[in-house]
Scaffold this active site. Structure first.
Site, PDB file in Angstrom:
ATOM      1  N   ASP A   9       0.860  -1.169   0.000  1.00  0.00           N
ATOM      2  CA  ASP A   9       0.000   0.000   0.000  1.00  0.00           C
ATOM      3  C   ASP A   9       0.912   1.238   0.000  1.00  0.00           C
ATOM      4  OD1 ASP A   9      -2.283   1.736   0.537  1.00  0.00           O
ATOM      5  OD2 ASP A   9      -1.468   1.877   2.555  1.00  0.00           O
ATOM      6  N   ALA A  11       0.049   5.263   1.311  1.00  0.00           N
ATOM      7  CA  ALA A  11       0.021   6.101   2.531  1.00  0.00           C
ATOM      8  C   ALA A  11      -0.165   5.269   3.789  1.00  0.00           C
ATOM      9  CB  ALA A  11      -1.076   7.153   2.414  1.00  0.00           C
ATOM     10  N   ALA A  42     -13.174   9.425  11.092  1.00  0.00           N
ATOM     11  CA  ALA A  42     -12.516   9.726   9.813  1.00  0.00           C
ATOM     12  C   ALA A  42     -11.572   8.600   9.399  1.00  0.00           C
ATOM     13  CB  ALA A  42     -11.751  11.042   9.915  1.00  0.00           C
ATOM     14  N   MET A  46     -10.511   4.000   6.280  1.00  0.00           N
ATOM     15  CA  MET A  46      -9.256   4.255   5.567  1.00  0.00           C
ATOM     16  C   MET A  46      -8.850   3.111   4.650  1.00  0.00           C
ATOM     17  SD  MET A  46      -8.110   7.243   5.977  1.00  0.00           S
ATOM     18  CE  MET A  46      -6.346   7.394   5.904  1.00  0.00           C
ATOM     19  N   LYS A  50     -11.548   7.121  -2.162  1.00  0.00           N
ATOM     20  CA  LYS A  50     -11.932   8.231  -1.281  1.00  0.00           C
ATOM     21  C   LYS A  50     -13.408   8.619  -1.354  1.00  0.00           C
ATOM     22  CE  LYS A  50      -7.858   8.021   0.215  1.00  0.00           C
ATOM     23  NZ  LYS A  50      -7.709   6.881   1.110  1.00  0.00           N
ATOM     24  N   HIS A  53     -15.126   6.244   0.782  1.00  0.00           N
ATOM     25  CA  HIS A  53     -14.788   6.572   2.171  1.00  0.00           C
ATOM     26  C   HIS A  53     -15.762   7.634   2.705  1.00  0.00           C
ATOM     27  CE1 HIS A  53     -11.391   7.317   5.249  1.00  0.00           C
ATOM     28  NE2 HIS A  53     -12.396   8.080   5.622  1.00  0.00           N
ATOM     29  N   ARG A 158     -10.516  -1.145  -2.881  1.00  0.00           N
ATOM     30  CA  ARG A 158     -10.698  -2.044  -1.736  1.00  0.00           C
ATOM     31  C   ARG A 158     -12.114  -1.934  -1.181  1.00  0.00           C
ATOM     32  NH1 ARG A 158      -5.550   0.951   0.363  1.00  0.00           N
ATOM     33  NH2 ARG A 158      -4.023  -0.040  -0.985  1.00  0.00           N
ATOM     34  N   ASP A 184      -1.691  -1.071   5.880  1.00  0.00           N
ATOM     35  CA  ASP A 184      -1.782  -0.514   7.235  1.00  0.00           C
ATOM     36  C   ASP A 184      -3.215  -0.268   7.681  1.00  0.00           C
ATOM     37  OD1 ASP A 184      -2.072   2.922   7.018  1.00  0.00           O
ATOM     38  OD2 ASP A 184      -1.785   1.691   5.235  1.00  0.00           O
TER      39      ASP A 184
END
Length: 263
Positions: A9, A11, A42, A46, A50, A53, A158, A184
């Site tokens: 991944d 970030a 928030a 993750m 986005k 999200h 994802r 992560d």
């Protein structure tokens, strides 16, 4: 049989310790819309594309209720797009500042390459966001062999497995058993499990841990061990095959997996 491909991944895994670039922007766009959201809210989705999200955050019961209270009606798909456009604009302004490779990443990648392993990558960022990230990260010495964004798989990011499959295809991976995905967030783990590859959660610097480098270093070693254990538990409950504290442990872990494959 051995591991041929490692997919990282971006970030929170390879760059941007703590994955702060998007988080700060999520907080800010909701605040602008009159709805205060917590750091925890928030961070929960993750790793997703986005816009997904943002939709996931709006569907959270507390935020949903608060939105209706402030705006006098339930959120619409129009609201999702408005928020997303603001997100994209704000993120693009700050993204270049969040492209430092996380400690141990460059060394680990070099060791893996020396062992003949190809390095793929997946992300929750779009093509235009990744142009900024890849260019700046490459200037700082980090450049995987291949990148797939949700944009390139019809926005099915994802937890869909398609970004992993596209990496495998491009890098010539023969079997899912010979591929390791490192991420992560819980959505990274889900992506790996849905693709049938090895799922590895990286703990220190992760979005799941949610601390900046300064915050993490400021903890006593006992407190550090606590947050590490808590993050590990979340990855394991999601189904991760393995967890590592930092990327420094990855080359050794690959040897462990190779030994398992040969048994």
């Amino acid at each position: 049989m051995k591991i041929e491909t490692v997919i990282l991944d971006w970030a929170g895994t390879a760059v941007d310790f703590g994955c702060f670039a998007p988080v700060n922007v999520f907080l800010s766009i909701f605040e602008d819309a009159g709805v205060n959201v917590t750091l925890e809210e928030a961070r929960k989705p993750m790793g997703m594309l986005k816009i997904d999200h943002i939709r996931t955050m709006l569907e959270m019961p507390r935020i949903n209720e608060e939105w209706q209270r402030i705006h006098g009606q339930a959120f619409t798909e129009n609201d999702v797009h408005t928020l997303y456009n603001q997100f994209e604009t704000k993120l693009m302004e700050s993204l270049a500042n969040y492209t430092d490779p996380i400690q141990h990443v460059k060394t680990a990648v070099q060791q893996l390459r020396e062992a003949g392993i190809r390095i793929g990558s997946t992300t929750g960022y779009t093509d235009s966001m990744m142009e900024v990230v890849t260019k700046n990260a490459a200037n700082k010495g980090y450049q995987p062999d291949f990148l797939v964004t949700p944009t390139q798989v019809g926005d099915k990011g994802r937890p869909y497995p398609y970004m992993i499959f596209k990496n495998m295809q491009a890098l010539g991976s023969k079997s899912t058993k010979q591929v390791v995905k490192v991420g992560d967030t819980t959505s990274d783990i889900m992506e790996a499990l849905n693709a049938g590859v090895w799922a590895v959660g990286v703990i220190i610097g992760s979005s799941e841990m949610g601390l900046s480098e300064e915050e993490f270093q400021a903890l006593t070693s006992e407190e550090q061990q606590q947050v590490i254990a808590e993050t590990r538990r979340i990855f394991e409950e999601t189904g991760a095959h393995y967890t590592i504290e930092t990327m420094a442990e990855l080359p050794k872990l690959i040897e462990t997996i190779n030994a398992r494959l040969n048994r």
